[in-house]
Design a protein around this motif. Sequence first.
Motif, PDB file in Angstrom:
ATOM      1  N   ASP B 126       1.380   0.304  -5.136  1.00 53.12           N
ATOM      2  CA  ASP B 126       1.737   1.321  -4.181  1.00 53.12           C
ATOM      3  C   ASP B 126       0.731   1.760  -3.321  1.00 53.12           C
ATOM      4  N   GLY B 127      -0.483   1.400  -3.523  1.00 56.74           N
ATOM      5  CA  GLY B 127      -1.724   1.588  -2.620  1.00 56.74           C
ATOM      6  C   GLY B 127      -1.463   1.024  -1.339  1.00 56.74           C
ATOM      7  N   CYS B 128      -0.744  -0.018  -1.463  1.00 56.27           N
ATOM      8  CA  CYS B 128      -0.270  -0.921  -0.121  1.00 56.27           C
ATOM      9  C   CYS B 128       0.676  -0.529   0.699  1.00 56.27           C
ATOM     10  N   HIS B 129       1.762   0.364   0.187  1.00 55.82           N
ATOM     11  CA  HIS B 129       2.731   0.792   1.060  1.00 55.82           C
ATOM     12  C   HIS B 129       2.428   1.452   2.435  1.00 55.82           C
ATOM     13  N   GLU B 130       1.425   2.298   2.168  1.00 55.72           N
ATOM     14  CA  GLU B 130       0.962   3.137   3.239  1.00 55.72           C
ATOM     15  C   GLU B 130       0.366   2.375   4.311  1.00 55.72           C
ATOM     16  N   SER B 143       0.094 -10.311   7.110  1.00 57.06           N
ATOM     17  CA  SER B 143       0.275 -11.231   5.644  1.00 57.06           C
ATOM     18  C   SER B 143      -0.309 -10.262   4.634  1.00 57.06           C
ATOM     19  N   VAL B 144       0.246 -10.674   3.465  1.00 60.49           N
ATOM     20  CA  VAL B 144      -0.250  -9.741   2.152  1.00 60.49           C
ATOM     21  C   VAL B 144      -0.921 -10.573   1.293  1.00 60.49           C
ATOM     22  N   LEU B 166       8.775  -7.078   1.277  1.00 58.76           N
ATOM     23  CA  LEU B 166       8.237  -8.063   2.258  1.00 58.76           C
ATOM     24  C   LEU B 166       9.330  -8.546   3.039  1.00 58.76           C
ATOM     25  N   ASP B 167       9.311  -8.771   4.324  1.00 53.32           N
ATOM     26  CA  ASP B 167      10.305  -9.555   5.062  1.00 53.32           C
ATOM     27  C   ASP B 167      10.274 -11.158   4.506  1.00 53.32           C
ATOM     28  N   PRO B 168      11.331 -11.882   4.404  1.00 47.88           N
ATOM     29  CA  PRO B 168      11.281 -13.301   3.876  1.00 47.88           C
ATOM     30  C   PRO B 168      10.165 -14.087   4.481  1.00 47.88           C
ATOM     31  N   GLY B 169       9.846 -13.922   5.723  1.00 45.13           N
ATOM     32  CA  GLY B 169       8.861 -14.611   6.508  1.00 45.13           C
ATOM     33  C   GLY B 169       7.390 -14.297   6.291  1.00 45.13           C
ATOM     34  N   THR B 170       7.058 -13.062   5.860  1.00 42.52           N
ATOM     35  CA  THR B 170       5.736 -12.436   5.510  1.00 42.52           C
ATOM     36  C   THR B 170       5.133 -13.662   4.686  1.00 42.52           C
ATOM     37  N   PRO B 171       3.868 -14.066   5.066  1.00 39.33           N
ATOM     38  CA  PRO B 171       3.049 -14.731   3.920  1.00 39.33           C
ATOM     39  C   PRO B 171       2.738 -13.883   2.822  1.00 39.33           C
TER      40      PRO B 171
END
Lengths: 118, 208
Positions: B126-130, B143-144, B166-171
């Motif tokens: 959850d810490g990532c969403h922001e 990228s994540v 994530l979008d399908p293309g996002t690494p």
Amino acid sequence: MTGPRHDPDLIRPYVRTGGRVRPSRDVRLETVVIAASGGTETLAPDARRVMRLFGGGGRGGLAVADIAAALELPPSTVRILVSALMDSGHLTSPVPVEEGRPGLDLLQEVLRGLRELV
Amino acid sequence: MDSANWSDGPAPHFLAPAVTRSAKIVVAGAFGVGKTTFVGSVSEVTPLRMEEPITEASVGVDDLRGTPNKTTTTVAMDFGRIHLLGDRLVLYLFGTPGQTRFRPLWEGLTEGALGAVVLADTRDLDGCHEVLGLLEEQRTPYSVVINVFPDAPRYPLEELRQALALDPGTPLTECDARDGRSCVYALITLVEYLTTRHAPASLVEPRS
Ligand SMILES: Nc1nc2c(ncn2[C@@H]2O[C@H](COP(=O)(O)OP(=O)(O)O)[C@@H](O)[C@H]2O)c(=O)[nH]1
Ligand SMILES: [Mg+2]
């Protein structure tokens, strides 16, 4: 004297930058500058500190972020100081300013450089 | 107020004289996720620190007057750098906390950035969403990268991709932020993605 009133961080940013609130040109954290020419006697204290960091030039470049870290000044302030020093000819950038989003050409160079590391 | 009395610390590390180009990548993520470690693993200088005082309006729920109080918070940013291509190019990495309340700072940071590596910890997705929200708002491609801590649960990447929406293309990859090579691979993955995103537009608008 090192009382709190002398803490440079307590001087408001617009005072430090001679009243400017934004850079006059596209100066970013990664913008590289080198010392050019011009006397520093008439410069405001913070601008003089920036120039002193370069020690008269000839030692290479620094990015805005490097200057902010070395002088313990907020990066937003250094962006303004550096743009003013570029306007006055004290600093120059050996790196062409690339406006807007990074181009494919820069991405490919960075990619090539990173691949060389592994 | 004589500036000569202000100690300017040790001489800075100057860049190589051959540098003719510079670029920047943002390393973002929640507190404790490994940003400073990542930047330090890649950087050829010990990560340096910048501090930006920002003014924020803080309206407490118990503030009955309803007037926002202005408070000043200092946000620290670590950064490191690495010379590439025989010193012709210098790449800066900026580690930044991803809170929305630091938005003014983010604008200066993401402007001109190639893109961002978002570090994530499976114990606190959850810490990532922001952070992801901020980057999307600023149209900064990212990228994540899961920074794998020994005591953190491991999930299949497909599950994580869904959890993070994530979008399908996002690494989406994994790394060990303490290992420089692992971090360089994470950067390569990001920049490969950035070049592929860029390719179609460059066919339409060739650069002179
Ligand atoms: N085991 C393990 N520990 C890590 C890793 N990355 C960072 N740490 C530790 O996690 C803590 C927080 O890391 P730090 O880089 O300061 O996080 P930041 O707040 O995002 O800058 C530090 O004590 C690091 O030594 C990793 O990949 N594996
Ligand atoms: Mg940190």
